[in-house]
Scaffold this active site. Sequence first.
Site, PDB file in Angstrom:
ATOM      1  N   PHE A 162       0.852  -1.202   0.000  1.00  0.00           N
ATOM      2  CA  PHE A 162       0.000   0.000   0.000  1.00  0.00           C
ATOM      3  C   PHE A 162       0.881   1.243   0.000  1.00  0.00           C
ATOM      4  CE2 PHE A 162      -3.789   2.406   1.852  1.00  0.00           C
ATOM      5  CZ  PHE A 162      -4.479   2.381   0.648  1.00  0.00           C
TER       6      PHE A 162
ATOM      7  N   VAL B 133       4.822  -2.052 -17.263  1.00  0.00           N
ATOM      8  CA  VAL B 133       5.631  -1.400 -18.308  1.00  0.00           C
ATOM      9  C   VAL B 133       4.942  -0.089 -18.712  1.00  0.00           C
ATOM     10  CG1 VAL B 133       6.649  -1.605 -20.610  1.00  0.00           C
ATOM     11  CG2 VAL B 133       6.399  -3.649 -19.187  1.00  0.00           C
TER      12      VAL B 133
ATOM     13  N   ALA C 146       2.866   4.110  -2.835  1.00  0.00           N
ATOM     14  CA  ALA C 146       2.363   5.143  -3.741  1.00  0.00           C
ATOM     15  C   ALA C 146       1.380   4.573  -4.769  1.00  0.00           C
ATOM     16  CB  ALA C 146       3.535   5.818  -4.450  1.00  0.00           C
TER      17      ALA C 146
ATOM     18  N   GLU D 167      -0.271  -5.073 -17.264  1.00  0.00           N
ATOM     19  CA  GLU D 167      -0.157  -3.818 -18.022  1.00  0.00           C
ATOM     20  C   GLU D 167       0.621  -2.748 -17.256  1.00  0.00           C
ATOM     21  OE1 GLU D 167      -1.715  -2.922 -21.419  1.00  0.00           O
ATOM     22  OE2 GLU D 167       0.137  -1.924 -20.896  1.00  0.00           O
TER      23      GLU D 167
ATOM     24  N   ASP E 152      15.588  -1.294 -13.472  1.00  0.00           N
ATOM     25  CA  ASP E 152      14.138  -1.211 -13.658  1.00  0.00           C
ATOM     26  C   ASP E 152      13.796  -1.264 -15.156  1.00  0.00           C
ATOM     27  OD1 ASP E 152      11.338  -0.402 -12.520  1.00  0.00           O
ATOM     28  OD2 ASP E 152      11.723   0.988 -14.174  1.00  0.00           O
TER      29      ASP E 152
ATOM     30  N   LYS F 244      11.787  -4.251 -17.324  1.00  0.00           N
ATOM     31  CA  LYS F 244      10.700  -4.031 -18.290  1.00  0.00           C
ATOM     32  C   LYS F 244      11.057  -4.639 -19.651  1.00  0.00           C
ATOM     33  CE  LYS F 244       9.165  -0.001 -15.764  1.00  0.00           C
ATOM     34  NZ  LYS F 244       9.501   1.375 -15.424  1.00  0.00           N
TER      35      LYS F 244
END
Length: 343
Positions: free
Chosen positions: A8, A154, A10, A151, A222, A226
């Site tokens: 929980f 990315v 951002a 979804e 990161d 992706k």
Amino acid sequence: MRLLLIGFGAVGQGLATILRDQAAYLLERSGFEAHIVGVVTRTRGLLYQPDGLSIDALLEAIGKGHLDLYPTERGLIRQMDPLDLIRTAAADALVEVSYSNLQTAQPALDYCRAALESGKHVVMANKGPAALAYAELQALGQQVGKFVGIEATVMAGTPTLRLALEALAGCRILAARGILNGTTNYILTQMESGMAYGEALEEAQALGYAEADPTADVEGWDAAGKAVILAAAVFQQHLSLETMPVKGISHLTRVDLEEAQAAGECWKLIATVTPDGGQVEPVRLPLSHPLARVSGATNAVTFSTDLLGDVTLVGPGAGPIATGFGLLADLFTAQRAGQLKKS
Ligand code: HSE
């Protein structure tokens, strides 16, 4: 739809805010209604209320630092083993929005498996399970007749995977190339306007763009995660982060950026994926290049296809509401899948 949120931070709060603020519109326009029945966090408490939790009270409690501050009411459960809760909760979908672990994907991966095995849809912004176990989770989802949505992993809610897998179905996608990390693009943009690297990173964190550990952003991991997700979803290829060439932006200085500007160029962190592999590296692009104009936390990807040529998608790449929207889009799909099954 009854939702159980794992995490929980951002993004989870972004989804909760959308569900609260858009409730009437979503119901009227799309017949979509969702209630949060449970929230599990690692260090800030757990809540389960089969009748549904108040989103206002949830946001207030977490805003003050702990879910223990949620008011006590009949039927509310505050302590339970997360796996037991996932297996037994009266919920329709698990929303995995805890921090991304790109090494093991755990504990999120076990949570996703348990949710599917107990008959729940799974949607996630957590990149760990999507990068490390996309094929396994899709197969499990098909086996149990539940939707697995990635979804939001990315380019946040910008419909990257829907474009590749649905709108471009029938084309052969030969390569995907673009800017897949919002934090680093924000930092580079701010540095070009004269801001120091550290200050730009702090701003990206405050705006909810950065990972819990922003090293993952600035060192390129990161974006690499992706790239692995795109390879799995678009090319059915399993790429390994251990062997992929990955370079971030932390070594770039203001001088590097000024030199590029003087030459009519700019630095961008570019991820590339083909059926043969992927890589992430900072690249100097001429200012006339379409990706050079993608600034701030905006991301962009170009799919090179056999029948359509290049198709480029530009949109928000990070942020609580933008990512929350990606989850909402997957929840819509999950609901539709359920309705189709019933009819
Ligand atoms: N930290 C990520 C980024 C969040 O900056 O792009 C969205 O995946």
